[in-house]
Each structure stands twice: as C-alpha cells, then as structure tokens.
Design an enzyme around this catalytic site. Structure first.
Site, PDB file in Angstrom:
ATOM      1  N   HIS A  72       0.993  -1.161   0.176  1.00  0.00           N
ATOM      2  CA  HIS A  72      -0.107  -0.087  -0.052  1.00  0.00           C
ATOM      3  C   HIS A  72       0.826   1.251  -0.173  1.00  0.00           C
ATOM      4  CE1 HIS A  72      -3.897  -1.900   1.572  1.00  0.00           C
ATOM      5  NE2 HIS A  72      -3.421  -2.733   0.560  1.00  0.00           N
ATOM      6  N   TYR A 200      -9.017   4.945   8.164  1.00  0.00           N
ATOM      7  CA  TYR A 200      -9.062   4.945   9.720  1.00  0.00           C
ATOM      8  C   TYR A 200     -10.174   6.394   9.609  1.00  0.00           C
ATOM      9  CZ  TYR A 200      -4.797   2.947  10.734  1.00  0.00           C
ATOM     10  OH  TYR A 200      -3.643   1.956  11.036  1.00  0.00           O
ATOM     11  N   PRO A 292      -3.269  -0.307  19.275  1.00  0.00           N
ATOM     12  CA  PRO A 292      -3.245  -0.561  17.787  1.00  0.00           C
ATOM     13  C   PRO A 292      -3.354   0.470  16.648  1.00  0.00           C
ATOM     14  CG  PRO A 292      -5.267  -1.391  18.814  1.00  0.00           C
ATOM     15  CD  PRO A 292      -4.456  -0.843  19.897  1.00  0.00           C
ATOM     16  N   LYS A 296       1.754  -0.302  15.374  1.00  0.00           N
ATOM     17  CA  LYS A 296       3.259  -0.299  15.619  1.00  0.00           C
ATOM     18  C   LYS A 296       3.713  -1.507  16.347  1.00  0.00           C
ATOM     19  CE  LYS A 296       4.834   3.267  13.771  1.00  0.00           C
ATOM     20  NZ  LYS A 296       4.623   2.699  12.365  1.00  0.00           N
ATOM     21  N   TYR A 384       4.399   6.621  10.274  1.00  0.00           N
ATOM     22  CA  TYR A 384       3.462   5.312  10.026  1.00  0.00           C
ATOM     23  C   TYR A 384       4.221   4.347   9.275  1.00  0.00           C
ATOM     24  CZ  TYR A 384      -0.697   2.660   9.431  1.00  0.00           C
ATOM     25  OH  TYR A 384      -1.804   1.588   9.235  1.00  0.00           O
TER      26      TYR A 384
HETATM   27  P1  FAD Z   1       3.316 -12.169  21.059  1.00  0.00           P
HETATM   28  O1  FAD Z   1       2.894 -12.138  19.760  1.00  0.00           O
HETATM   29  O2  FAD Z   1       2.296 -11.812  22.290  1.00  0.00           O
HETATM   30  O3  FAD Z   1       4.103 -13.501  21.247  1.00  0.00           O
HETATM   31  C1  FAD Z   1       4.517 -14.022  22.648  1.00  0.00           C
HETATM   32  C2  FAD Z   1       4.415 -15.347  22.614  1.00  0.00           C
HETATM   33  O4  FAD Z   1       4.962 -15.910  23.829  1.00  0.00           O
HETATM   34  C3  FAD Z   1       3.141 -16.204  22.406  1.00  0.00           C
HETATM   35  O5  FAD Z   1       3.285 -17.113  21.457  1.00  0.00           O
HETATM   36  C4  FAD Z   1       2.848 -16.824  23.599  1.00  0.00           C
HETATM   37  O6  FAD Z   1       2.021 -18.078  23.752  1.00  0.00           O
HETATM   38  C5  FAD Z   1       4.229 -17.136  24.343  1.00  0.00           C
HETATM   39  N1  FAD Z   1       4.246 -17.147  25.720  1.00  0.00           N
HETATM   40  C6  FAD Z   1       3.525 -16.493  26.567  1.00  0.00           C
HETATM   41  N2  FAD Z   1       3.908 -16.754  28.074  1.00  0.00           N
HETATM   42  C7  FAD Z   1       4.461 -17.854  27.780  1.00  0.00           C
HETATM   43  C8  FAD Z   1       5.221 -18.925  28.689  1.00  0.00           C
HETATM   44  N3  FAD Z   1       5.087 -18.520  29.849  1.00  0.00           N
HETATM   45  N4  FAD Z   1       6.056 -19.790  28.355  1.00  0.00           N
HETATM   46  C9  FAD Z   1       6.232 -19.888  26.943  1.00  0.00           C
HETATM   47  N5  FAD Z   1       5.606 -19.118  26.009  1.00  0.00           N
HETATM   48  C10 FAD Z   1       4.986 -18.204  26.517  1.00  0.00           C
HETATM   49  N6  FAD Z   1       1.119  -4.712  15.444  1.00  0.00           N
HETATM   50  C11 FAD Z   1       1.712  -4.220  14.486  1.00  0.00           C
HETATM   51  O7  FAD Z   1       2.988  -3.860  14.284  1.00  0.00           O
HETATM   52  N7  FAD Z   1       0.772  -3.842  13.158  1.00  0.00           N
HETATM   53  C12 FAD Z   1      -0.579  -3.901  13.158  1.00  0.00           C
HETATM   54  O8  FAD Z   1      -1.402  -3.802  12.556  1.00  0.00           O
HETATM   55  C13 FAD Z   1      -0.815  -4.597  14.771  1.00  0.00           C
HETATM   56  N8  FAD Z   1      -2.478  -4.931  14.766  1.00  0.00           N
HETATM   57  C14 FAD Z   1      -2.938  -5.531  15.671  1.00  0.00           C
HETATM   58  C15 FAD Z   1      -4.236  -5.653  16.014  1.00  0.00           C
HETATM   59  C16 FAD Z   1      -4.819  -6.412  17.174  1.00  0.00           C
HETATM   60  C17 FAD Z   1      -5.902  -6.739  17.182  1.00  0.00           C
HETATM   61  C18 FAD Z   1      -3.668  -6.791  18.064  1.00  0.00           C
HETATM   62  C19 FAD Z   1      -4.274  -7.545  19.381  1.00  0.00           C
HETATM   63  C20 FAD Z   1      -2.389  -6.439  18.128  1.00  0.00           C
HETATM   64  C21 FAD Z   1      -2.028  -5.631  16.981  1.00  0.00           C
HETATM   65  N9  FAD Z   1      -0.647  -5.407  16.876  1.00  0.00           N
HETATM   66  C22 FAD Z   1      -0.137  -4.920  15.596  1.00  0.00           C
HETATM   67  C23 FAD Z   1       0.389  -5.898  17.803  1.00  0.00           C
HETATM   68  C24 FAD Z   1       1.037  -7.277  17.600  1.00  0.00           C
HETATM   69  O9  FAD Z   1       0.215  -8.186  17.516  1.00  0.00           O
HETATM   70  C25 FAD Z   1       1.782  -7.580  18.797  1.00  0.00           C
HETATM   71  O10 FAD Z   1       2.795  -6.441  19.036  1.00  0.00           O
HETATM   72  C26 FAD Z   1       2.823  -8.646  18.487  1.00  0.00           C
HETATM   73  O11 FAD Z   1       2.365  -9.884  18.592  1.00  0.00           O
HETATM   74  C27 FAD Z   1       4.191  -8.577  19.663  1.00  0.00           C
HETATM   75  O12 FAD Z   1       4.905  -9.735  19.316  1.00  0.00           O
HETATM   76  P2  FAD Z   1       5.580 -10.534  20.179  1.00  0.00           P
HETATM   77  O13 FAD Z   1       6.425 -11.845  19.695  1.00  0.00           O
HETATM   78  O14 FAD Z   1       6.388  -9.446  21.129  1.00  0.00           O
HETATM   79  O15 FAD Z   1       4.489 -11.017  21.529  1.00  0.00           O
HETATM   80  C1  DHB Z   2      -4.520  -3.332  11.223  1.00  0.00           C
HETATM   81  C2  DHB Z   2      -4.322  -3.426  12.423  1.00  0.00           C
HETATM   82  C3  DHB Z   2      -4.002  -2.222  13.105  1.00  0.00           C
HETATM   83  O1  DHB Z   2      -3.732  -2.017  14.273  1.00  0.00           O
HETATM   84  C4  DHB Z   2      -3.880  -0.903  12.300  1.00  0.00           C
HETATM   85  O2  DHB Z   2      -3.768   0.087  12.769  1.00  0.00           O
HETATM   86  C5  DHB Z   2      -4.145  -1.463  10.705  1.00  0.00           C
HETATM   87  C6  DHB Z   2      -4.509  -2.352  10.340  1.00  0.00           C
HETATM   88  C7  DHB Z   2      -4.875  -4.775  10.612  1.00  0.00           C
HETATM   89  O3  DHB Z   2      -4.985  -5.917  11.563  1.00  0.00           O
HETATM   90  O4  DHB Z   2      -4.970  -4.984   9.345  1.00  0.00           O
END
Ligand code: FAD
Ligand code: DHB
Length: 390
Positions: A72, A200, A292, A296, A384
């Site tokens: 995009h 948005y 969200p 980021k 962004y």
């Molecule tokens: P996580 O993905 O949370 O991974 C942590 C892992 O550790 C999990 O698999 C979990 O099962 C495991 N774990 C936890 N506790 C234990 C334990 N005790 N022992 C072993 N394993 C364990 N970010 C963006 O950049 N762009 C977006 O568009 C965006 N949109 C989002 C939309 C939604 C609806 C949500 C909920 C989040 C969004 N985010 C977005 C945020 C993004 O999903 C998270 O920041 C990202 O998943 C972080 O990655 P991580 O690996 O740090 O943590």
């Molecule tokens: C999506 C998630 C976000 O948090 C955002 O700001 C834009 C798009 C997505 O899940 O596609």
C-alpha cells in the site's frame, strides 16, 4: 539441555530472533507455551512497516509475503463524511505491506524448522532462574517431564502476559502505563475489498477501521466498550454500526460479507525501563505495549530483536558487550517515539466521552490540519511507515 540463547515465547519476536541468531551462527532454543496450530491460527497484526518487510526479504523469509501480501502506498483518513488520502510515497518515498502476523509466524516457523532449528511447542510452567549469573537456566515441563535448559542469555519474548518481565524485581525497574476508556472490536469477513487502501474513520459514534488480509478476506475494527462482550454483537448489529460510522458524502459503500471471527482487544500503553536485567533481555510486547491505532506493535518487536541479535553477535564474535549494554537505550529511543505516535493517533481518532463536544471539535480540527498541511501529513507518513531502527 544447553544452548547459547534460550528464547521464551514463539511469537514474531522470539521466532525472528531465533532466525537472526541462526544466520550469525548462534544457537538458540525457542520455548513456546502453545501448540504450533494455535500459534499459526491467531489473527492479530496486519501492517508491516517498509523496514520490517525489507528485513524479512533480506533474511530469506519474504517470498510468500511478496506473492500474497499487498503493498500500500498510502492510507485514508475519513471524518465529517469526507475521505482524505495520505500519500506515503509522495510524502516520504516509502509505503507499508499488508500481510497477516500469523502468516509471518508461519513463514518463520517453516524457516526455523527447515534449518534444523529447535522450537519446543507446548512447553508448560516455564520459569527462568539465575539471571544475574553467567549461567542462567530455564525450567519447564514437556509431556509431563521436568526439563532444564542452561544457557548464556535468556530472551524474554513472551508477550505482555508472559513470565519473564515479572522476574525483574520492582526495585530494579520502572514502569509507565496508560489505559484507554475504549477497546477495539475486530472482525474477519469473507468479502471482496471495499477499499484499495486502509480507511481510519472518526465519526460521532466513534472510530472505525477498514483493513484487509487478502482479496477474499477483510479485516475491520470499531471502537467499543472495553468491557463489552462479543455475544452482545450479532452480525446485523455490527453491520448497522459499521455503516453508520462509515457514512460518507463520497458515494462509497462498505461491502458486507460473512463474519468468520469476532474479538475484543483492550487498549493500553506500557513501557518497562530498563529492558534488561542481568542476562535477561526483554523484547516486543514483553517490554512494551502500544494501542493498535498506529499499527506499531509487531514492528517494534521486530526492531527490538534486530538490535538484540546484533548485540549478541558482537558478544559471540569478540567478547565485547558494548551493544548489549546499550540495548535498552537503543530500543527505547524508538519505542517512546512509537508510543507517542500511537497515543497521538488514538487520541485523534477515537470518541473519548460522548458528551465532550469540545474535545471532539478539537479532534476534527486536528484531522483537518493533518490532511491539509503537507508538513503535518509528512509527519504522519514518516511515523506510520516507520522511523529508522538505530
Ligand atoms: P506475542 O505475539 O504476544 O508472542 C508472545 C508468545 O509468547 C506467544 O506465542 C505466547 O503464547 C508465548 N508465551 C507467553 N507466555 C509464555 C510462557 N510462560 N512460556 C512460553 N511461552 C509463552 N502490530 C503491528 O505492528 N501492526 C498491526 O497492524 C497490529 N495490529 C494489531 C491488531 C490487534 C487486534 C492486536 C491484538 C495486536 C496488533 N498489533 C499490531 C500488535 C502485535 O500483534 C503485537 O505487538 C505482537 O504480537 C508482538 O509480538 P511478540 O512476539 O512480542 O509477542
Ligand atoms: C490492522 C491493525 C491495526 O492495528 C492497524 O492500525 C491497521 C490495520 C490490521 O489488522 O489490518
């Protein structure tokens, strides 16, 4: 069992770190609480900054993303029933990639396993010990057996509710937190795209967001009460609300479809400082959470493990700890800027108190400014699409 780096958590941060270390000849073991199927099915983020997508390509895991993801070149901001495009490419010369987080996770798991990497799924009762010593240990259970993994370093990549961050004594850290009086209701819809690029939208009834996963599957969100229950939202009510919020004077209409998933996300800003305690390094959501709206979270997780892998590579090649010692400082510069951006986008685009008309008017004025001033649009575009990691 022994490894150089024990990685707790197999989300994007943990898996990517393991792959980056492997490329530099450093051995790691990933301990993940959930099964591979659960991990690969979780629908979360969708927006990759250009730098994140570039990194996935550089390290050889971007092939499917390049085929199935969507590039995009901008986003739309809608308010007062009018749509305004922010043209990222024209403003800052880069864009974003729409590709589901669970697809990134699938690609990383496949790459790790193909290279003989060790990921222990369904690791229960993970606990980390001796973090201040030169030989930390990670204890866990697998198939009912007690196991111990000794290592040089522990990477806490276990997300916001993980076990690593609570191991840092309160006296050794500070935490900063903000909660928001709303959540996001997210849906996954079987339908063609309603819009080529993200929308948005701020409306009197609250925020709404149109995103996408593929030409056939769409992702949408709308602001809701954080304590609400998905059971209160039958499909008809969701569509009625989405149409009301996205009402516009542009002749554009939202395309409905079968809703195949619903969920509510809480909104929070959180940072722990420092991101290190002895030989434990926190990365991703374990160390910081952003609301969200700025997309980021996953991108910050990628930035952290990039910095961490460089520090570990320096340590194993020369014994020097300069980069590891600077880990918190290097990451937090970017993390706090992303916190500011995510908080700002959230504040500008959500209804805070329905009766607070003054605040709502200020938000509309801010959106008007952001979409009409080149300098303000460029600032949004720069943040962004992603600030540099270092
Ligand atoms: P996580 O993905 O949370 O991974 C942590 C892992 O550790 C999990 O698999 C979990 O099962 C495991 N774990 C936890 N506790 C234990 C334990 N005790 N022992 C072993 N394993 C364990 N970010 C963006 O950049 N762009 C977006 O568009 C965006 N949109 C989002 C939309 C939604 C609806 C949500 C909920 C989040 C969004 N985010 C977005 C945020 C993004 O999903 C998270 O920041 C990202 O998943 C972080 O990655 P991580 O690996 O740090 O943590
Ligand atoms: C999506 C998630 C976000 O948090 C955002 O700001 C834009 C798009 C997505 O899940 O596609």
């Amino acid at each position: 069992m022994r490894t150089q780096v024990a990685i707790v958590g197999g989300g994007p941060a943990g898996l990517l770190l393991s792959h980056l270390l492997h490329l530099q000849g450093i051995d790691s073991v990933v301990l993940e609480r959930r099964s591979r199927e659960e991990l690969e099915a979780e629908i979360r983020a969708g927006v990759l900054e250009q730098g994140t997508a570039d990194l996935l390509n550089e390290i050889g895991v971007g092939e499917r993303m390049m085929e199935e993801g969507a590039r995009h070149r901008g986003i739309n901001l809608q308010f007062g029933g009018r749509r305004h495009r922010i043209d990222f490419h024209a403003l800052v010369g880069r864009g974003i990639m729409l590709y589901g987080q669970h697809e990134v996770v699938k690609d990383l798991i496949a790459a790790r396993l193909a290279a003989g990497g060790k990921i222990i799924f369904e690791a229960e009762g993970v606990g980390v010990r001796d973090l201040k010593s030169e030989g930390p240990r990670v204890l866990f259970r697998k198939d009912g057996e007690e196991e111990e993994l000794s290592c040089d370093f522990v990477a806490g990549c276990d997300g916001f509710h993980g076990v690593c961050r609570p191991c840092i004594p309160e006296s050794a850290c500070a935490t900063y937190e903000r909660r928001y009086p709303f959540g996001w209701f997210g849906i996954l819809v079987k339908a063609p795209r309603s819009s080529e690029e993200l929308i948005y939208c701020l409306n009197e009834r609250g925020f709404a967001l149109i995103s996408t996963r593929s030409p056939e599957i769409q992702r949408m969100y709308f602001q809701c009460d954080p304590e609400d229950d998905v059971a209160n939202w039958p499909d008809e009510r969701i569509w009625e609300e989405m149409h009301a919020r996205l009402a516009n004077d542009e002749g554009w209409d939202l395309i409905e479809g079968e809703i195949i998933q619903k969920g509510i996300v809480q909104m929070r800003s959180f940072v722990i400082e420092p991101m290190q305690y002895g030989r434990l390094f926190l990365a991703g959501d374990a160390a910081h959470i952003v609301p969200p709206t700025g997309a980021k979270g996953m991108n910050l997780a990628v930035g952290d493990v990039r910095v961490l892998s460089r520090g570990l590579a320096e340590y194993y090649s020369s014994g020097r700890t300069d980069l590891l010692d600077a880990y918190t400082r290097t990451c937090l510069g970017r993390v706090w800027k992303a916190q500011r951006f995510s908080w700002w986008m959230t504040s500008m685009l959500h209804r805070f108190h329905q009766e607070d008309e003054f605040r709502y008017r200020l938000q509309l004025a801010e959106l008007d400014y952001v979409t009409s001033s080149r300098a303000a649009s460029a600032s949004l575009a720069e943040n962004y699409t992603g600030l540099p990691v270092e």
